[in-house]
Motif scaffolding. Structure first.
Motif, short mmCIF file in Angstrom:
data_model
loop_
_atom_site.label_atom_id
_atom_site.label_comp_id
_atom_site.label_asym_id
_atom_site.label_seq_id
_atom_site.Cartn_x
_atom_site.Cartn_y
_atom_site.Cartn_z
N SER A 193 0.83 -1.20 0.00
CA SER A 193 0.00 0.00 0.00
C SER A 193 0.86 1.25 0.00
CB SER A 193 -0.93 0.00 1.22
OG SER A 193 -1.73 1.15 1.23
N ALA A 194 1.97 1.24 0.73
CA ALA A 194 2.88 2.39 0.77
C ALA A 194 3.50 2.63 -0.60
CB ALA A 194 3.96 2.18 1.82
N ALA A 195 3.94 1.56 -1.26
CA ALA A 195 4.53 1.70 -2.59
C ALA A 195 3.50 2.20 -3.60
CB ALA A 195 5.12 0.37 -3.05
N LEU A 196 2.31 1.65 -3.53
CA LEU A 196 1.24 2.05 -4.42
C LEU A 196 0.80 3.49 -4.15
CD1 LEU A 196 -0.72 1.31 -6.64
CD2 LEU A 196 -2.17 0.24 -4.92
N GLY A 197 0.66 3.82 -2.89
CA GLY A 197 0.31 5.18 -2.52
C GLY A 197 1.33 6.17 -3.04
N SER A 198 2.60 5.80 -2.99
CA SER A 198 3.66 6.66 -3.51
C SER A 198 3.49 6.91 -5.01
CB SER A 198 5.02 6.03 -3.22
OG SER A 198 6.05 6.81 -3.76
N LEU A 199 3.14 5.86 -5.75
CA LEU A 199 2.90 6.02 -7.19
C LEU A 199 1.74 6.99 -7.46
CD1 LEU A 199 3.18 2.33 -8.46
CD2 LEU A 199 4.82 4.18 -8.82
N TYR A 200 0.66 6.85 -6.70
CA TYR A 200 -0.51 7.71 -6.88
C TYR A 200 -0.18 9.16 -6.49
CZ TYR A 200 -4.08 4.49 -8.45
OH TYR A 200 -4.83 3.63 -9.21
N VAL A 201 0.54 9.34 -5.39
CA VAL A 201 0.90 10.70 -4.96
C VAL A 201 1.77 11.36 -6.03
CG1 VAL A 201 2.25 12.03 -3.29
CG2 VAL A 201 0.59 10.32 -2.49
N GLN A 202 2.75 10.63 -6.56
CA GLN A 202 3.62 11.19 -7.60
C GLN A 202 2.80 11.57 -8.84
OE1 GLN A 202 6.70 8.30 -8.27
NE2 GLN A 202 7.50 8.51 -6.21
N ARG A 203 1.89 10.71 -9.23
CA ARG A 203 1.06 10.99 -10.41
C ARG A 203 0.18 12.21 -10.18
NH1 ARG A 203 -3.30 10.60 -13.26
NH2 ARG A 203 -3.24 9.75 -15.34
N GLU A 204 -0.47 12.27 -9.03
CA GLU A 204 -1.35 13.40 -8.74
C GLU A 204 -0.56 14.69 -8.56
OE1 GLU A 204 -4.80 13.64 -8.81
OE2 GLU A 204 -4.43 11.75 -9.82
N ALA A 205 0.59 14.61 -7.91
CA ALA A 205 1.43 15.81 -7.74
C ALA A 205 1.86 16.33 -9.11
CB ALA A 205 2.64 15.50 -6.87
N SER A 206 2.21 15.45 -10.01
CA SER A 206 2.60 15.85 -11.36
C SER A 206 1.43 16.52 -12.08
CB SER A 206 3.09 14.64 -12.14
OG SER A 206 3.41 14.99 -13.45
N ARG A 207 0.24 15.97 -11.92
CA ARG A 207 -0.95 16.55 -12.55
C ARG A 207 -1.22 17.95 -12.03
NH1 ARG A 207 -5.56 17.49 -11.14
NH2 ARG A 207 -5.59 16.22 -9.28
N VAL A 208 -1.09 18.14 -10.70
CA VAL A 208 -1.32 19.46 -10.12
C VAL A 208 -0.27 20.45 -10.60
CG1 VAL A 208 -1.35 20.77 -7.94
CG2 VAL A 208 -2.54 18.58 -8.09
N VAL A 209 0.99 20.03 -10.64
CA VAL A 209 2.07 20.91 -11.12
C VAL A 209 1.81 21.31 -12.57
CG1 VAL A 209 4.53 20.98 -11.71
CG2 VAL A 209 3.80 20.13 -9.47
N ASP A 210 1.39 20.36 -13.40
CA ASP A 210 1.06 20.68 -14.80
C ASP A 210 -0.08 21.70 -14.86
OD1 ASP A 210 2.98 18.93 -15.66
OD2 ASP A 210 1.57 17.35 -16.24
N PHE A 211 -1.10 21.53 -14.01
CA PHE A 211 -2.21 22.47 -13.99
C PHE A 211 -1.72 23.86 -13.59
CE2 PHE A 211 -5.12 24.86 -11.30
CZ PHE A 211 -6.14 25.12 -12.21
N LEU A 212 -0.90 23.93 -12.56
CA LEU A 212 -0.42 25.22 -12.08
C LEU A 212 0.45 25.94 -13.11
CD1 LEU A 212 0.33 24.32 -8.37
CD2 LEU A 212 -1.60 25.65 -9.26
N ALA A 213 1.06 25.18 -14.01
CA ALA A 213 1.86 25.79 -15.07
C ALA A 213 0.99 26.52 -16.09
CB ALA A 213 2.72 24.73 -15.76
N THR A 214 -0.28 26.11 -16.19
CA THR A 214 -1.22 26.74 -17.13
C THR A 214 -2.58 26.93 -16.45
OG1 THR A 214 -1.84 24.58 -18.00
CG2 THR A 214 -0.10 25.76 -19.17
#
Length: 182
Positions: A86-107
């Motif tokens: 669950s920790a490894a999987l949660g890390s994958l989801y957090v990275q994916r969501e953080a990347s999505r938010v950063v992309d949004f904030l760029a535009t």
């Protein structure tokens, strides 16, 4: 079930299916930059774990669709392997969501005040018991219950609505000791 998701490509495949609602291995491969045969293998693994199922065929195309609109990644607290997975999987989801938010904030949606006011990034520190943190997580999930079904059924979307994302985490600080019992 968690172990089936503990692969970055499977997380990405599920994200594509969540976006498209249904897609073939070839359509998914185009979105994730992998071969259709590699995607087919991972799709079958996701099917075995109950995350996806076959959708209605479209001619010769055999699309897949997600079984659930959301996923609970909580581990079995009595199973150390489940906690690690669950920790490894949660890390994958957090990275994916953080990347999505950063992309949004760029535009960001500059020029449309109504939608700009909807953007919120919040970070809070609280002191809570384990029961209170569990309740907080359950309440966050419950906040979106009245919006369910709108992704798969456009007729349920109110006029003027847009697709949006909610990403929330609730976690204890492992560096913090519990407050002593009175």
């Amino acid at each position: 079930m968690l172990r089936a998701l503990a692969h970055p490509l499977r997380v990405e495949i599920l994200a594509v299916l969540d976006d498209l609602l249904e897609a073939t291995a070839t359509e998914i491969a185009e979105r994730v930059g992998e071969s259709p045969s590699n995607c087919s293998f991972h799709l079958r693994q996701l099917e075995k774990a109950g995350y996806i199922e076959r959708a209605e065929p479209r001619g010769t195309a055999k699309p897949w669709r997600p079984v659930h609109a959301s996923r609970n990644l909580r581990p079995d607290p009595e199973d150390a392997a489940s906690v690690r997975t669950s920790a490894a999987l949660g890390s994958l989801y957090v990275q994916r969501e953080a990347s999505r938010v950063v992309d949004f904030l760029a535009t960001p949606p500059v020029g449309d005040p109504e939608w700009v006011r909807t953007v919120m990034i919040n970070s809070s520190e609280v002191w809570a018991t384990a029961d209170e943190l569990r309740e907080l997580g359950e309440r966050i999930v419950a906040l979106t219950a009245h919006l369910e079904g709108r992704s798969s059924d456009p007729s349920r979307r109110p006029p003027g609505s847009r697709r949006a994302f909610l990403f929330a985490t609730v976690n204890p600080d492992p560096r913090s000791e519990p407050t002593p019992q009175g």
